[in-house]
Design an enzyme around this catalytic site. Sequence first.
Site, PDB file in Angstrom:
ATOM      1  N   HIS A   1       0.768  -1.114  -0.234  1.00 42.41           N
ATOM      2  CA  HIS A   1       0.085   0.035  -0.095  1.00 42.41           C
ATOM      3  C   HIS A   1       0.768   1.252  -0.244  1.00 42.41           C
ATOM      4  O   HIS A   1       1.922   1.215   0.581  1.00 42.41           O
ATOM      5  CB  HIS A   1      -0.728  -0.144   1.174  1.00 42.41           C
ATOM      6  CG  HIS A   1      -2.031   0.886   1.421  1.00 42.41           C
ATOM      7  ND1 HIS A   1      -1.740   2.199   1.564  1.00 42.41           N
ATOM      8  CD2 HIS A   1      -3.116   1.115   1.310  1.00 42.41           C
ATOM      9  CE1 HIS A   1      -3.038   2.868   1.679  1.00 42.41           C
ATOM     10  NE2 HIS A   1      -3.960   2.270   1.307  1.00 42.41           N
TER      11      HIS A   1
ATOM     12  N   ASP B   1       2.892  -4.136   8.292  1.00 41.03           N
ATOM     13  CA  ASP B   1       1.796  -3.384   8.044  1.00 41.03           C
ATOM     14  C   ASP B   1       0.633  -4.392   8.267  1.00 41.03           C
ATOM     15  O   ASP B   1       0.416  -5.285   7.396  1.00 41.03           O
ATOM     16  CB  ASP B   1       1.936  -2.836   6.702  1.00 41.03           C
ATOM     17  CG  ASP B   1       0.495  -2.139   6.182  1.00 41.03           C
ATOM     18  OD1 ASP B   1      -0.459  -2.401   7.124  1.00 41.03           O
ATOM     19  OD2 ASP B   1       0.598  -1.502   5.113  1.00 41.03           O
TER      20      ASP B   1
ATOM     21  N   GLN C   1      -4.462  -5.086   7.218  1.00 43.97           N
ATOM     22  CA  GLN C   1      -5.633  -5.905   6.634  1.00 43.97           C
ATOM     23  C   GLN C   1      -5.418  -7.261   7.678  1.00 43.97           C
ATOM     24  O   GLN C   1      -6.407  -8.020   7.292  1.00 43.97           O
ATOM     25  CB  GLN C   1      -5.290  -6.403   5.293  1.00 43.97           C
ATOM     26  CG  GLN C   1      -5.436  -5.136   4.448  1.00 43.97           C
ATOM     27  CD  GLN C   1      -7.003  -4.622   4.225  1.00 43.97           C
ATOM     28  OE1 GLN C   1      -7.792  -5.645   4.653  1.00 43.97           O
ATOM     29  NE2 GLN C   1      -7.126  -3.580   3.840  1.00 43.97           N
TER      30      GLN C   1
ATOM     31  N   LYS D   1     -10.739  -0.256  10.253  1.00 50.81           N
ATOM     32  CA  LYS D   1     -10.923  -1.494   9.394  1.00 50.81           C
ATOM     33  C   LYS D   1     -11.194  -2.874  10.300  1.00 50.81           C
ATOM     34  O   LYS D   1     -11.551  -3.701   9.773  1.00 50.81           O
ATOM     35  CB  LYS D   1      -9.690  -1.815   8.584  1.00 50.81           C
ATOM     36  CG  LYS D   1      -9.521  -0.824   7.742  1.00 50.81           C
ATOM     37  CD  LYS D   1      -7.984  -1.198   6.905  1.00 50.81           C
ATOM     38  CE  LYS D   1      -7.477  -0.162   6.171  1.00 50.81           C
ATOM     39  NZ  LYS D   1      -8.126   0.186   4.964  1.00 50.81           N
TER      40      LYS D   1
ATOM     41  N   CYS E   1      -4.828   2.435  -3.769  1.00 50.32           N
ATOM     42  CA  CYS E   1      -3.323   2.805  -3.355  1.00 50.32           C
ATOM     43  C   CYS E   1      -2.306   1.901  -3.260  1.00 50.32           C
ATOM     44  O   CYS E   1      -1.408   1.607  -2.508  1.00 50.32           O
ATOM     45  CB  CYS E   1      -3.570   3.105  -1.881  1.00 50.32           C
ATOM     46  SG  CYS E   1      -4.905   4.310  -1.339  1.00 50.32           S
TER      47      CYS E   1
END
Lengths: 423, 148
Positions: A136, A213, A216, A239, A379
């Site tokens: 991303h 990261d 998700q 999220k 993104c």
Amino acid sequence: MIDTRDKILEIAPESLDVAAIRQDFPILDEFENGQKVAYLDNGASSQRPEQVINAMLEYYHKYNANIHRGVYRWSEEATRGYEGAHRKVARFINAYTPREVIFTRNTTESLNLVAYSWGRANIREGDEIVSTVIEHHSNLVPWQVLATEKNAGLRFIPMTKDGQLDLTDLDTIVNEKTKLVTFSHMSNVLGTISPVAAIVKRAKEVGAVVVIDGAQSAPHMPVDVQALGCDFYAFSGHKMLGPTGIGVLWGRRELLEAMPPFITGGDMIRDVTLARSTWNDLPWKFEGGTPSIAEGIGLGAAVDYLTKLGMDKVRQHEIELTAYALEQMAGIPDLTIYGPTDARTRGGIISFNLGDVHPHDLATMLDRDAIAIRAGHHCCQPLIELLEATATTRASFYIYNTPEEVDRLVAALYKARKIFHLD
Amino acid sequence: MPGETVRDDLEMEYVLELAAAFDKQARGHVVHNPDITFEDSNPLCGDKFKVQLKLNEDGEIEDVGFTGRGCAISRASAMVLIDEIQGRSYEDVDDISRDKLIDELGIEINSAVRLKCAGLALRTVKSGLQKNGYKVANAEEEDWAETD
Ligand SMILES: Cc1ncc(COP(=O)(O)O)c(C=O)c1O
């Protein structure tokens, strides 16, 4: 290859009670164009249950005050709620202590915190930073800026044809010059789950710091930062059933202690004279200024909600739904699905293209059937380029999504084939 | 809902026709010695248009060419725009709004993102004129989402 997902897949818990869950999300009963909305854009942002909304309302209705300084009951209760949320998050990701849990605005800010604070103190000319081609922009641009500023190198782990990270040349990409390795735990375009153990092992051989990261992964699978073996882990509240405006950076205590602050001013100091200041304890040293208090409390409620469901069940639900969707979608002519085809190696994110129909046009058609999906580059422009697409359409699932909603998506895709003259 | 399908079909049909006309007539059309070359993109999706314009001494647009990529709505609205401005004074471009283009497409757009698609070609042309010293109103303002 050993990786952390193996552990998760051994568990096969019973499924979520989706009907009961949906009761907690009144927004899912909203109508668009005469139908209930099939919300399939969870990769961008999830919905929030009543429990989260109410926790925030209660703060505003009953004990709204700034934290940490007031000696009256409201302020003390707000402090308890906000600090307590750090503890809930710490348990949720199995951090050693809530002191390692920094509240930020979102994943983007968490990653920037590492790049600005750790990065500027530790990266020197000639050093190398390793990222991947699937990131991303949030996990790419901060490192580009840092590398340019420091005259450091930036290298990338490539991707295989089926959308997995390609570790063939890992030992040369990550080498003695490498000071930091950063990658997403789960791709927000392909849903691919990264081989964390192998990358961490190599990074640690050369003494590099590892940033993950988790934007998700934290919402969708059990996460244990100690087991992952990384040094920093970043994710967003919005999220994972929480509000916007709140995110998390987890970091190893000894690293956080040694790092200079990121944003300076009120709240993050211990002693201030006109000439100099000393820093507050962790995590407050990194939370300058009045934080998002209601949002922090809301995130705490979101973590409670997910913990009560059980993250292994959340993951299992998404494996089942994704497997079903992949199976149903495989039969649609002209449909290209990107990424791995085995639901157990990927999250509940499916990117696709229908013939040469522009994803925006497809998304508009789906919207008319009250199906909310995402179209664009998500993104991830470099990754989209690698897929030889200009954009993709993306459906992404969460705890409240059902096979019936998948059926609606599939039916709408067949209908779109007609409208765009593909048959 | 059977009624819906018919409506969607018909509405989209015209947009698809216009988009196809754009691909055939305007996309890739090279303007010789263009006075203006300008590229703009939709940051939300990465779609890009590059416009080339040839103007005569009276400020009339003699030739228009586009290259780039876009969805059906952005290409269809580019086609409508070309028909509107070809042979007309640059000052007339000022009178064209995104809403007017959408009207001519005959579709209803309520998504803020899709509004940007519909406005991309116009924005590219207006900004190109502006950057080259022609006085036209700022097209960027139109891209700002409205509440109410
Ligand atoms: C993998 C990944 N990283 C980072 C981000 C950025 O998250 P945020 O916009 O909340 O900062 C996202 C969300 O879009 C994401 O999916």
